[in-house]
Design a protein around this motif. Sequence first.
Motif, PDB file in Angstrom:
ATOM      1  N   LEU A   8      -5.504  -3.626  -1.903  1.00 66.46           N
ATOM      2  CA  LEU A   8      -5.994  -3.580  -0.127  1.00 66.46           C
ATOM      3  C   LEU A   8      -5.509  -5.263   0.396  1.00 66.46           C
ATOM      4  O   LEU A   8      -5.296  -5.467  -0.668  1.00 66.46           O
ATOM      5  N   SER A   9      -5.819  -4.805   1.864  1.00 70.17           N
ATOM      6  CA  SER A   9      -5.445  -6.205   2.038  1.00 70.17           C
ATOM      7  C   SER A   9      -5.969  -6.599   3.083  1.00 70.17           C
ATOM      8  O   SER A   9      -6.963  -5.659   3.830  1.00 70.17           O
ATOM      9  N   ASP A  10      -6.962  -7.245   3.532  1.00 68.37           N
ATOM     10  CA  ASP A  10      -7.092  -7.748   4.230  1.00 68.37           C
ATOM     11  C   ASP A  10      -7.048  -8.030   5.825  1.00 68.37           C
ATOM     12  O   ASP A  10      -8.038  -8.032   5.993  1.00 68.37           O
ATOM     13  N   GLU A  11      -5.991  -7.517   5.849  1.00 69.21           N
ATOM     14  CA  GLU A  11      -5.094  -7.969   7.356  1.00 69.21           C
ATOM     15  C   GLU A  11      -5.134  -6.775   7.542  1.00 69.21           C
ATOM     16  O   GLU A  11      -4.775  -6.626   8.976  1.00 69.21           O
ATOM     17  N   ASP A  12      -5.548  -5.209   7.362  1.00 69.59           N
ATOM     18  CA  ASP A  12      -5.577  -3.888   7.678  1.00 69.59           C
ATOM     19  C   ASP A  12      -6.007  -3.281   6.458  1.00 69.59           C
ATOM     20  O   ASP A  12      -6.294  -2.410   5.506  1.00 69.59           O
ATOM     21  N   GLU A  13      -7.363  -3.031   7.527  1.00 66.43           N
ATOM     22  CA  GLU A  13      -8.111  -2.151   6.831  1.00 66.43           C
ATOM     23  C   GLU A  13      -7.917  -0.481   5.939  1.00 66.43           C
ATOM     24  O   GLU A  13      -8.283   0.559   5.761  1.00 66.43           O
ATOM     25  N   LEU A  14      -6.645   0.137   7.274  1.00 64.55           N
ATOM     26  CA  LEU A  14      -6.148   1.355   6.677  1.00 64.55           C
ATOM     27  C   LEU A  14      -4.743   0.967   5.703  1.00 64.55           C
ATOM     28  O   LEU A  14      -4.588   2.180   5.501  1.00 64.55           O
ATOM     29  N   PHE A  15      -4.736  -0.132   4.887  1.00 66.11           N
ATOM     30  CA  PHE A  15      -3.246   0.190   4.133  1.00 66.11           C
ATOM     31  C   PHE A  15      -4.181  -0.401   2.640  1.00 66.11           C
ATOM     32  O   PHE A  15      -5.236  -0.557   2.779  1.00 66.11           O
ATOM     33  N   LEU A  16      -3.525   0.611   1.727  1.00 59.93           N
ATOM     34  CA  LEU A  16      -4.103   1.569   0.514  1.00 59.93           C
ATOM     35  C   LEU A  16      -3.257   1.595  -0.314  1.00 59.93           C
ATOM     36  O   LEU A  16      -2.314   2.343   0.277  1.00 59.93           O
ATOM     37  N   ARG A  17      -3.114   1.051  -1.324  1.00 59.05           N
ATOM     38  CA  ARG A  17      -1.922   1.457  -2.322  1.00 59.05           C
ATOM     39  C   ARG A  17      -2.597   1.680  -3.735  1.00 59.05           C
ATOM     40  O   ARG A  17      -3.402   1.078  -3.771  1.00 59.05           O
ATOM     41  N   ASP A  18      -2.521   2.987  -4.228  1.00 55.04           N
ATOM     42  CA  ASP A  18      -2.696   3.033  -5.764  1.00 55.04           C
ATOM     43  C   ASP A  18      -1.127   3.117  -7.319  1.00 55.04           C
ATOM     44  O   ASP A  18      -0.906   3.654  -6.168  1.00 55.04           O
ATOM     45  N   PHE A  19      -1.573   2.644  -8.036  1.00 54.75           N
ATOM     46  CA  PHE A  19      -0.359   2.483  -8.957  1.00 54.75           C
ATOM     47  C   PHE A  19      -0.448   2.570 -10.632  1.00 54.75           C
ATOM     48  O   PHE A  19      -2.049   2.348  -9.803  1.00 54.75           O
ATOM     49  N   ASP A  20      -0.635   3.499 -11.307  1.00 59.91           N
ATOM     50  CA  ASP A  20      -0.614   3.612 -12.172  1.00 59.91           C
ATOM     51  C   ASP A  20       0.415   3.127 -12.659  1.00 59.91           C
ATOM     52  O   ASP A  20       1.255   3.018 -13.034  1.00 59.91           O
ATOM     53  N   VAL A  21       0.018   1.910 -13.993  1.00 57.56           N
ATOM     54  CA  VAL A  21       1.147   1.982 -14.679  1.00 57.56           C
ATOM     55  C   VAL A  21       0.224   1.265 -15.932  1.00 57.56           C
ATOM     56  O   VAL A  21      -0.473   1.379 -16.602  1.00 57.56           O
ATOM     57  N   LEU A 123       3.883   3.998 -11.512  1.00 58.34           N
ATOM     58  CA  LEU A 123       3.966   5.346 -10.313  1.00 58.34           C
ATOM     59  C   LEU A 123       3.709   4.495  -8.683  1.00 58.34           C
ATOM     60  O   LEU A 123       1.564   4.385  -9.123  1.00 58.34           O
ATOM     61  N   CYS A 124       3.428   4.630  -7.454  1.00 58.54           N
ATOM     62  CA  CYS A 124       2.153   4.553  -6.595  1.00 58.54           C
ATOM     63  C   CYS A 124       1.847   6.511  -6.574  1.00 58.54           C
ATOM     64  O   CYS A 124       2.489   6.950  -6.496  1.00 58.54           O
ATOM     65  N   THR A 125       0.590   6.262  -6.474  1.00 60.98           N
ATOM     66  CA  THR A 125       0.536   8.054  -6.964  1.00 60.98           C
ATOM     67  C   THR A 125      -0.245   7.209  -5.119  1.00 60.98           C
ATOM     68  O   THR A 125      -0.773   8.419  -5.076  1.00 60.98           O
ATOM     69  N   ALA A 126      -0.492   6.870  -3.989  1.00 60.41           N
ATOM     70  CA  ALA A 126      -1.715   6.975  -3.507  1.00 60.41           C
ATOM     71  C   ALA A 126      -0.652   5.700  -2.171  1.00 60.41           C
ATOM     72  O   ALA A 126       0.080   4.834  -2.559  1.00 60.41           O
ATOM     73  N   SER A 127      -0.679   6.013  -0.671  1.00 61.86           N
ATOM     74  CA  SER A 127       0.257   5.107  -0.583  1.00 61.86           C
ATOM     75  C   SER A 127      -0.279   5.543   1.177  1.00 61.86           C
ATOM     76  O   SER A 127       0.076   6.451   2.127  1.00 61.86           O
ATOM     77  N   LEU A 128      -1.502   4.303   1.983  1.00 61.32           N
ATOM     78  CA  LEU A 128      -1.285   4.659   2.982  1.00 61.32           C
ATOM     79  C   LEU A 128      -0.960   2.959   3.695  1.00 61.32           C
ATOM     80  O   LEU A 128      -1.717   2.523   3.653  1.00 61.32           O
ATOM     81  N   GLY A 129      -0.764   3.607   5.410  1.00 53.55           N
ATOM     82  CA  GLY A 129      -0.724   1.947   6.470  1.00 53.55           C
ATOM     83  C   GLY A 129       0.231   1.854   5.738  1.00 53.55           C
ATOM     84  O   GLY A 129       1.211   2.037   4.546  1.00 53.55           O
TER      85      GLY A 129
END
Length: 176
Positions: A8-21, A123-129
């Motif tokens: 997550l980013s504190d600069e944009d509440e709509l930003f989200l990434r999920d990574f499987d590692v 692998l990036c499994t979720a990408s928003l913003g």
Amino acid sequence: MIYKFRVLSDEDELFLRDFDVDSESTFLTLHKAIQENLGFDPSQLVSFFLADEHWNKGMELTLIDMQNDTGLAAIPMDKVKIKELITKRKERLLYTYDIFADRNLFIELIDIAEAKEGIEYPLCTASLGEAPIQVADDIILDFDAENDEKNEIDELFDEFNDDDFDSLGFEDDSEF
């Protein structure tokens, strides 16, 4: 084991990434996945920091081997596997991607699962913003000698005049 990290980013509440590692991967692998996904310039210095529940920085994992003045251990991110430092859900990392402006991504381990056959990790499994801008353009250092306007720092220093220091026993420059 596969670790699912939420970013997550504190600069944009709509930003989200999920990574499987893969937990056997190094932090360098996670770093490269983040860089590639966000389109960041790989020549910029970055660091991971282990973080507590209040996002306070702990041990630093650096992109290059460098000395650290903080007294905390600094380890090159290619030298340590993720599973060696992260073992439980809810553990946190800060990813400092703009060192000079101390801008961070907030990373939390949200799940641990078995690897799926045929899947290549990371692998990036979720990408928003939209990704944040990597280096803040709005930070401009202006050292114009002709600009004599007082700034906030000057005003703070002006609050302490020589008389304040005289009362501390430093009456004469030769005592320094």
